[in-house]
Design a protein around this motif. Sequence first.
Motif, PDB file in Angstrom:
ATOM      1  N   GLU A 160       0.807  -1.220   0.000  1.00 45.47           N
ATOM      2  CA  GLU A 160       0.000   0.000   0.000  1.00 45.47           C
ATOM      3  C   GLU A 160       0.846   1.279   0.000  1.00 45.47           C
ATOM      4  OE1 GLU A 160      -3.075   2.495  -0.308  1.00 45.47           O
ATOM      5  OE2 GLU A 160      -3.118   0.318  -0.539  1.00 45.47           O
ATOM      6  N   SER A 210       2.035   1.802  -3.464  1.00 45.28           N
ATOM      7  CA  SER A 210       0.922   2.187  -4.336  1.00 45.28           C
ATOM      8  C   SER A 210       0.657   3.683  -4.242  1.00 45.28           C
ATOM      9  CB  SER A 210      -0.330   1.390  -3.949  1.00 45.28           C
ATOM     10  OG  SER A 210      -1.435   1.777  -4.737  1.00 45.28           O
ATOM     11  N   ARG A 211       0.673   4.209  -3.018  1.00 48.86           N
ATOM     12  CA  ARG A 211       0.458   5.647  -2.846  1.00 48.86           C
ATOM     13  C   ARG A 211       1.592   6.446  -3.466  1.00 48.86           C
ATOM     14  NH1 ARG A 211      -1.013   3.929   2.461  1.00 48.86           N
ATOM     15  NH2 ARG A 211       1.014   4.660   3.255  1.00 48.86           N
ATOM     16  N   ASP A 255       1.174   6.475  -7.295  1.00 45.61           N
ATOM     17  CA  ASP A 255       0.090   7.390  -7.673  1.00 45.61           C
ATOM     18  C   ASP A 255       0.556   8.846  -7.595  1.00 45.61           C
ATOM     19  OD1 ASP A 255      -1.610   5.280  -8.085  1.00 45.61           O
ATOM     20  OD2 ASP A 255      -2.682   5.502  -6.178  1.00 45.61           O
TER      21      ASP A 255
END
Length: 226
Positions: free
Chosen positions: A126, A129-130, A133
């Motif tokens: 996670e 992933s951030r 992005d």
Amino acid sequence: MTSRPLRERPARSRKPPEERRAEIVRTAARIALAQGLELVTLRRVADELGVRPSLIGHYFPASDDLVAEAFAYAATRERDSLLPREEAGLPPVDRLALFVVRLTDGEYVDLSRLWLNARHLSRFKEPLSRAVDAQEAGTRGALVELIEEGGLKTAGGALRAALHILIAVDGMGTYANTAGQGDDALSAGPDLGDLVIETAEIHLGLAPGTLRERARAHAVEPRDVD
């Protein structure tokens, strides 16, 4: 009987926390670029720095957070090298030309691999992933801003043109691990970087050859196409 004087141990210099943390992230990014994000572990970074893993764990209790910061550091440096601040005064079209031509000159292969690596691992991590992005948004936003500032006549707007360019760049990056290998048609076919430049010119409403010409004006040469 006289005793020998005790030999004083050299005092170990302790780096300020901000400096130590930055050093850890830089080292992790270097490992990621050379060998992949999977190799970014507390122990591996500690070995590189010659310290104990517990020191790395003090700054990054979760290794996933270190992986995410290592990627963000490398990606931010990439964007800064493609769109350096000292070129902020150049015409927007010239900056776009330099961005695209630099990306296709072969010096960003390791970063292309890193992006592929990060996108795959971000499915399971996670924090990464951030970070992916955020870095995608940063680069996309910078391109949209340049396209709008340049007043370019794009068919579907600045965002659509920026996405076409970035998708083309990503497409080129997918071949980063196999470029130049094998005897298939792709190896002997058109230069992928050349296709990216052509795609950018089409979606920016520029005449063929414009981006190369603008880049050469600033002493940045694209690779020769066979």
